[in-house]
Design an enzyme around this catalytic site. Structure first.
Site, short mmCIF file in Angstrom:
data_model
loop_
_atom_site.label_atom_id
_atom_site.label_comp_id
_atom_site.label_asym_id
_atom_site.label_seq_id
_atom_site.Cartn_x
_atom_site.Cartn_y
_atom_site.Cartn_z
CD GLN A 40 -2.67 2.66 6.94
OE1 GLN A 40 -3.19 2.98 8.00
NE2 GLN A 40 -3.34 2.57 5.81
CG ASP A 86 -3.04 8.25 -1.00
OD1 ASP A 86 -2.96 8.73 0.15
OD2 ASP A 86 -2.68 7.10 -1.29
NE ARG A 104 0.30 1.44 3.30
CZ ARG A 104 1.27 2.28 3.55
NH1 ARG A 104 2.53 1.84 3.70
NH2 ARG A 104 1.07 3.56 3.68
#
Ligand code: MRU
Length: 354
Positions: free
Chosen positions: A197, A238, A45
């Site tokens: 995360q 992102d 990811r």
């Protein structure tokens, strides 16, 4: 350098990020379908890392193709691209990498290449995307170090490190750059619910590097800012829209508001492959909704009652007005972002765009 993803013996090998920090397990993918599953299920990811994975997945699939002519090979190539493009919607690096593979494919095919030559060219391109990402991260680290206070007490959110890229990291690249520049750095890592995360991956990476790191839960940042324990915030992205609005891990917007309230600089570190000039502003960025189990459970333990409605948007959008600067491999963009981001693409050696 952490082994996020690599091409070894014609397999794509990734460290399984779902298992960190307690177990270092590697997943070996032989097909595009296996790579797509790895992206969807978060084995790998982080925006740049999934772009690299998609490119390698396409190259891998085409390498094992039994097509005898370019017509059938082209059909298989399109299928592999579509499969990878359907994995996650928000990080634009995924689509950027696939478009780059498509462009190389069509340029090489138009030059009359054979199936074997196309296979070789795709593998070279996937490897180049990987290597260029590491170089971009290192350049971001050097640029970013120039705006990090001395001494630095840095808050970061999610994982924008070596694990989220081909290596070194974007936001964590800036932290590593500051450490390399001799700045005394302490890091506060938001745990980053629901996927953790920050707690699992950012802390793991930074501790491995010997960088002083403290994990906090996401709701602690405001209180610590008020106590003067944070003097710089850096996060990854992102997708960055043409006006500088930033989509990043859910909770980033909250951190940006808190930073503004406390007069703390809020920087975003991202390569040009994360900047999407075709998307005018943050409202146009698709936000992924992930499985609700990520919220209802921590590990195998259920933490919400049956019957409660659950939401799990994986990203939010931070309006450009809250962003002090966007650190890229080309330098630091400042407001007005519409002009400063575009200028980076106009420069002669800017990353190629779809
Ligand atoms: O859902 P994830 O873990 O893929 O989200 C990752 C992030 O939001 C990162 O901050 C972002 O991709 C930048 S990574 C250099």
């Amino acid at each position: 350098m952490l082994p996020t993803i690599d091409w070894v013996d014609n397999e794509v090998v990734m460290v399984d990020q779902r298992k960190l920090p307690t177990r270092e397990v590697y997943v070996r993918c032989k097909t595009a379908t296996e790579v797509a599953r790895a992206i969807k299920t978060m084995v790998i990811r982080g925006a740049p890392a999934i772009g690299v994975a998609a490119a390698m997945g396409i190259a891998l699939e085409m390498r094992r193709s039994k097509a005898t002519g370019t017509k059938q090979f082209t059909t298989e190539f399109q299928k592999a691209c579509e499969l990878l493009a359907g994995t996650r919607p928000t990080a634009v690096n995924l689509f950027w990498a696939i478009d780059r593979m498509r462009r190389v494919f069509s340029d090489t095919a138009h030059a009359g290449a054979s199936v074997g030559e196309l296979q070789a060219r795709l593998a070279v391109e996937a490897r180049a995307i990987h290597d260029e990402d590491v170089a971009s991260c290192r350049a971001m680290g050097a640029h970013g170090a120039t705006v990090v206070p001395n001494p630095a007490r840095i808050l970061t959110h999610c994982n924008a490190g070596a694990l989220a890229t081909a290596g070194y990291g974007t936001a964590l690249g800036v932290i590593r750059g500051a450490v390399d520049a001799g700045i005394p750095v302490t890091v506060l890592a938001d745990e980053t619910r629901p996927f953790l995360q920050g707690a699992r991956l950012t802390a793991w990476e930074l501790v491995k590097d010997g960088i002083d790191t403290t994990v906090i839960t996401d709701n602690m940042a405001g209180a610590l800012m008020r106590q003067g324990l944070i003097n710089f915030v850096v996060v990854g992205a992102d997708r960055i829209a043409a006006n500088g609005d930033v989509a990043n891990k859910i909770g980033t917007y909250t951190v940006a508001i808190l930073a503004r309230e406390h007069g703390i600089p809020f920087y975003v570190a991202a390569p040009l492959s994360t900047i999407d000039l075709a998307t005018a502003d943050g409202a146009q960025i698709p936000i992924e909704e992930r499985p609700i189990r990520e919220v209802t459970h921590v590990g195998t333990t259920q933490v919400t009652p049956d019957g409660a409605s659950i939401r799990n948007p994986a990203f939010d959008v931070t309006p450009h007005g809250l962003v002090s600067g966007i650190i890229t491999e080309r330098g630091i963009a400042r407001a007005p972002y519409q002009a400063s981001l575009r200028a980076f693409f106009a420069a002669p050696d800017a990353a190629p765009r779809p």
